[in-house]
Design a protein around this motif. Sequence first.
Motif, PDB file in Angstrom:
ATOM      1  N   VAL A  90       0.697  -0.846  -0.242  1.00 42.82           N
ATOM      2  CA  VAL A  90       0.199  -0.341  -0.416  1.00 42.82           C
ATOM      3  C   VAL A  90       0.864   1.143  -0.220  1.00 42.82           C
ATOM      4  O   VAL A  90       2.309   1.235  -0.034  1.00 42.82           O
ATOM      5  N   ASP A  91       0.225   2.459  -0.147  1.00 43.64           N
ATOM      6  CA  ASP A  91       0.797   3.736  -0.542  1.00 43.64           C
ATOM      7  C   ASP A  91       0.956   4.125   1.156  1.00 43.64           C
ATOM      8  O   ASP A  91       2.417   5.114   1.681  1.00 43.64           O
ATOM      9  N   VAL A  92      -0.034   3.567   2.131  1.00 46.56           N
ATOM     10  CA  VAL A  92      -0.094   4.650   3.231  1.00 46.56           C
ATOM     11  C   VAL A  92      -0.468   3.196   4.676  1.00 46.56           C
ATOM     12  O   VAL A  92      -1.708   3.156   3.899  1.00 46.56           O
ATOM     13  N   VAL A  93       0.084   3.668   5.449  1.00 42.26           N
ATOM     14  CA  VAL A  93      -0.088   2.728   6.683  1.00 42.26           C
ATOM     15  C   VAL A  93      -0.334   3.778   7.496  1.00 42.26           C
ATOM     16  O   VAL A  93       0.318   4.409   7.889  1.00 42.26           O
ATOM     17  N   LEU A  94      -1.257   4.278   7.917  1.00 41.63           N
ATOM     18  CA  LEU A  94      -1.710   4.311   9.185  1.00 41.63           C
ATOM     19  C   LEU A  94      -2.291   4.220  10.609  1.00 41.63           C
ATOM     20  O   LEU A  94      -2.383   2.917  10.437  1.00 41.63           O
ATOM     21  N   VAL A  95      -1.385   4.823  10.897  1.00 37.85           N
ATOM     22  CA  VAL A  95      -1.560   4.075  12.473  1.00 37.85           C
ATOM     23  C   VAL A  95      -1.949   5.450  13.568  1.00 37.85           C
ATOM     24  O   VAL A  95      -1.076   6.210  13.871  1.00 37.85           O
ATOM     25  N   ALA A  96      -3.298   5.044  14.168  1.00 37.07           N
ATOM     26  CA  ALA A  96      -3.699   6.231  15.252  1.00 37.07           C
ATOM     27  C   ALA A  96      -3.856   5.925  15.877  1.00 37.07           C
ATOM     28  O   ALA A  96      -5.152   4.859  16.251  1.00 37.07           O
ATOM     29  N   ASN A  97      -3.814   6.829  17.031  1.00 36.25           N
ATOM     30  CA  ASN A  97      -4.165   6.590  18.835  1.00 36.25           C
ATOM     31  C   ASN A  97      -3.510   5.295  18.495  1.00 36.25           C
ATOM     32  O   ASN A  97      -4.234   5.324  20.333  1.00 36.25           O
ATOM     33  N   THR A  98      -2.954   4.573  18.856  1.00 29.11           N
ATOM     34  CA  THR A  98      -2.360   3.240  19.488  1.00 29.11           C
ATOM     35  C   THR A  98      -0.411   3.332  19.112  1.00 29.11           C
ATOM     36  O   THR A  98      -0.520   1.774  20.192  1.00 29.11           O
ATOM     37  N   PHE A  99       0.391   3.941  18.650  1.00 30.52           N
ATOM     38  CA  PHE A  99       1.842   3.469  19.291  1.00 30.52           C
ATOM     39  C   PHE A  99       1.617   3.470  20.359  1.00 30.52           C
ATOM     40  O   PHE A  99       2.925   3.076  20.508  1.00 30.52           O
ATOM     41  N   HIS A 100       1.299   4.413  21.430  1.00 30.74           N
ATOM     42  CA  HIS A 100       1.562   4.536  22.882  1.00 30.74           C
ATOM     43  C   HIS A 100       1.513   3.055  23.311  1.00 30.74           C
ATOM     44  O   HIS A 100       1.895   2.872  24.065  1.00 30.74           O
ATOM     45  N   ARG A 102       3.924   5.880   2.856  1.00 27.98           N
ATOM     46  CA  ARG A 102       3.963   6.183   3.599  1.00 27.98           C
ATOM     47  C   ARG A 102       3.984   5.686   4.880  1.00 27.98           C
ATOM     48  O   ARG A 102       2.939   4.867   5.079  1.00 27.98           O
ATOM     49  N   LEU A 103       4.386   5.434   5.841  1.00 27.26           N
ATOM     50  CA  LEU A 103       4.303   5.169   7.827  1.00 27.26           C
ATOM     51  C   LEU A 103       3.756   6.625   7.967  1.00 27.26           C
ATOM     52  O   LEU A 103       4.707   7.420   7.920  1.00 27.26           O
ATOM     53  N   VAL A 104       2.157   7.315   8.549  1.00 31.87           N
ATOM     54  CA  VAL A 104       1.560   8.223   9.403  1.00 31.87           C
ATOM     55  C   VAL A 104       1.140   7.620  10.230  1.00 31.87           C
ATOM     56  O   VAL A 104       0.371   7.164  11.167  1.00 31.87           O
ATOM     57  N   VAL A 105       2.012   7.740  11.581  1.00 29.69           N
ATOM     58  CA  VAL A 105       1.566   7.430  13.044  1.00 29.69           C
ATOM     59  C   VAL A 105       0.702   8.729  13.606  1.00 29.69           C
ATOM     60  O   VAL A 105       1.694  10.044  13.828  1.00 29.69           O
ATOM     61  N   VAL A 106      -0.215   8.553  14.124  1.00 30.88           N
ATOM     62  CA  VAL A 106      -0.886   9.754  15.313  1.00 30.88           C
ATOM     63  C   VAL A 106      -1.115   9.853  16.651  1.00 30.88           C
ATOM     64  O   VAL A 106      -1.017   8.008  16.904  1.00 30.88           O
ATOM     65  N   ASN A 107      -0.613  10.462  17.567  1.00 32.08           N
ATOM     66  CA  ASN A 107       0.214   9.983  18.759  1.00 32.08           C
ATOM     67  C   ASN A 107      -0.824  11.441  19.576  1.00 32.08           C
ATOM     68  O   ASN A 107      -0.947  12.115  19.133  1.00 32.08           O
ATOM     69  N   TRP A 108      -1.064  10.679  20.888  1.00 29.01           N
ATOM     70  CA  TRP A 108      -1.131  12.310  21.680  1.00 29.01           C
ATOM     71  C   TRP A 108      -0.190  12.445  22.139  1.00 29.01           C
ATOM     72  O   TRP A 108       1.105  11.763  21.984  1.00 29.01           O
ATOM     73  N   HIS A 109       0.003  13.937  22.457  1.00 28.82           N
ATOM     74  CA  HIS A 109       1.338  15.166  23.285  1.00 28.82           C
ATOM     75  C   HIS A 109       0.953  14.221  24.670  1.00 28.82           C
ATOM     76  O   HIS A 109       0.055  13.424  25.015  1.00 28.82           O
ATOM     77  N   ASP A 110       2.253  13.888  25.385  1.00 30.72           N
ATOM     78  CA  ASP A 110       3.156  13.957  26.418  1.00 30.72           C
ATOM     79  C   ASP A 110       2.564  14.743  26.958  1.00 30.72           C
ATOM     80  O   ASP A 110       3.644  15.524  27.396  1.00 30.72           O
ATOM     81  N   ARG A 111       1.532  14.710  27.277  1.00 31.21           N
ATOM     82  CA  ARG A 111       0.958  15.632  27.941  1.00 31.21           C
ATOM     83  C   ARG A 111       0.114  14.830  29.516  1.00 31.21           C
ATOM     84  O   ARG A 111      -0.239  13.877  29.606  1.00 31.21           O
ATOM     85  N   PRO A 112       0.282  15.962  30.473  1.00 38.20           N
ATOM     86  CA  PRO A 112      -0.814  14.911  31.881  1.00 38.20           C
ATOM     87  C   PRO A 112      -1.827  14.789  30.994  1.00 38.20           C
ATOM     88  O   PRO A 112      -2.871  15.423  30.527  1.00 38.20           O
ATOM     89  N   ARG A 113      -2.736  13.610  31.705  1.00 37.85           N
ATOM     90  CA  ARG A 113      -3.315  12.851  31.190  1.00 37.85           C
ATOM     91  C   ARG A 113      -4.628  14.157  31.262  1.00 37.85           C
ATOM     92  O   ARG A 113      -5.805  14.006  30.508  1.00 37.85           O
ATOM     93  N   GLU A 114      -4.473  14.531  32.435  1.00 36.64           N
ATOM     94  CA  GLU A 114      -5.980  15.771  33.205  1.00 36.64           C
ATOM     95  C   GLU A 114      -6.173  16.788  32.049  1.00 36.64           C
ATOM     96  O   GLU A 114      -6.716  17.784  32.304  1.00 36.64           O
ATOM     97  N   THR A 173      -0.407   8.680  31.362  1.00 38.49           N
ATOM     98  CA  THR A 173       0.580  10.392  31.242  1.00 38.49           C
ATOM     99  C   THR A 173       1.796   9.240  30.586  1.00 38.49           C
ATOM    100  O   THR A 173       2.648   9.595  29.927  1.00 38.49           O
ATOM    101  N   ASP A 174       1.823   8.030  31.254  1.00 32.90           N
ATOM    102  CA  ASP A 174       2.896   7.684  31.335  1.00 32.90           C
ATOM    103  C   ASP A 174       3.375   6.836  30.260  1.00 32.90           C
ATOM    104  O   ASP A 174       4.647   5.907  29.501  1.00 32.90           O
ATOM    105  N   LEU A 175       2.066   6.611  29.469  1.00 34.71           N
ATOM    106  CA  LEU A 175       2.525   5.819  28.386  1.00 34.71           C
ATOM    107  C   LEU A 175       2.587   5.832  27.303  1.00 34.71           C
ATOM    108  O   LEU A 175       2.446   5.984  25.681  1.00 34.71           O
ATOM    109  N   ARG A 176       2.687   7.667  27.255  1.00 36.77           N
ATOM    110  CA  ARG A 176       2.426   8.682  25.742  1.00 36.77           C
ATOM    111  C   ARG A 176       4.492   9.126  25.906  1.00 36.77           C
ATOM    112  O   ARG A 176       4.673   9.090  26.438  1.00 36.77           O
ATOM    113  N   LEU A 177       4.297   9.412  23.992  1.00 39.51           N
ATOM    114  CA  LEU A 177       5.620   9.845  23.532  1.00 39.51           C
ATOM    115  C   LEU A 177       5.460  11.153  23.048  1.00 39.51           C
ATOM    116  O   LEU A 177       4.574  11.539  22.573  1.00 39.51           O
TER     117      LEU A 177
END
Length: 197
Positions: A103-113, A134-146, A159-163
Motif C-alpha cells: 500500500v501507499d499509506v499505512v495509518l496508525v492512529a492513536n495506538t502507537f503508545h 508513507r507510514l503515518v503515526v498519529v499520537n497523543w501529545h505527551d501531556r498529563p492525561r488531566e 500519562t506514562d505511556l505517552r510519547l
Amino acid sequence: MDAFQNTAQPDWDWWSRLWPTPGATLRDLGVTADDAVAEVPSGNGYFALPAARITDPNTVYAVDRDASLLDELAHLADQHAIGNVEPIRGDARDLASLLPERVDVVLVANTFHGVDDRTEFVREAVDALADGGRLVVVNWHDRPREETAAMGEPRGPPTDLRLSPDETEAAVRDAADVTLAERVELPPHHYALVFEA
C-alpha cells in the motif's frame, strides 16, 4: 497475542469531539485519491471510511483483531455505499502478510503508545509499503492525561505511556530505514509524523 495497551475503541460521539472532520484530517496527513491505504488497527472505521471516500476506487484495508468492530465497519460502509473498504481480521503485528498488496499509506492512529514491540511493529508496517510509501503515526501529545479532556473528562492513554514527537520519531527511525517527511500538529491533543520509506 494480547491487544495493544490502552487502545480500546471509543464511541463515535467521543471521536467526533476530537476529530470533527476526519476526512480533512486525512488530507492534512497527505492521503490523496492516488493512494491505497491500510489503517491498522482500524476499529469500526472512523478513519478508514472517510479514507475510502478520498481514495475511491483504490482500496482501503481496515485491519483489526476485533471481528465485531469490523462487522460494524462493514455495515456502515454498506449504509453509506462505500464499496472500496476491505475489512481484514488479523493482528497488526502481521500486517505485511495480511494485506493482498503493498500500500501507499499505512495509518496508525492513536495506538502507537500501546504497542509492545515497536521495532517489530514498525518493520512490519514498512514491509507493507510500496516503494515511496508513507507510514503515518498519529499520537497523543505527551501531556498529563488531566490536560487532555473531551466531553468534560480526561481522555487518552495514561500519562506514562505517552510519547513526545521526538520519542516517536526515534522509535520509528531506529526500527526501519525511513525518512521523516513531515510533522503535523492536530489540535487540540495530537500530532502526526509522516515517514517515507
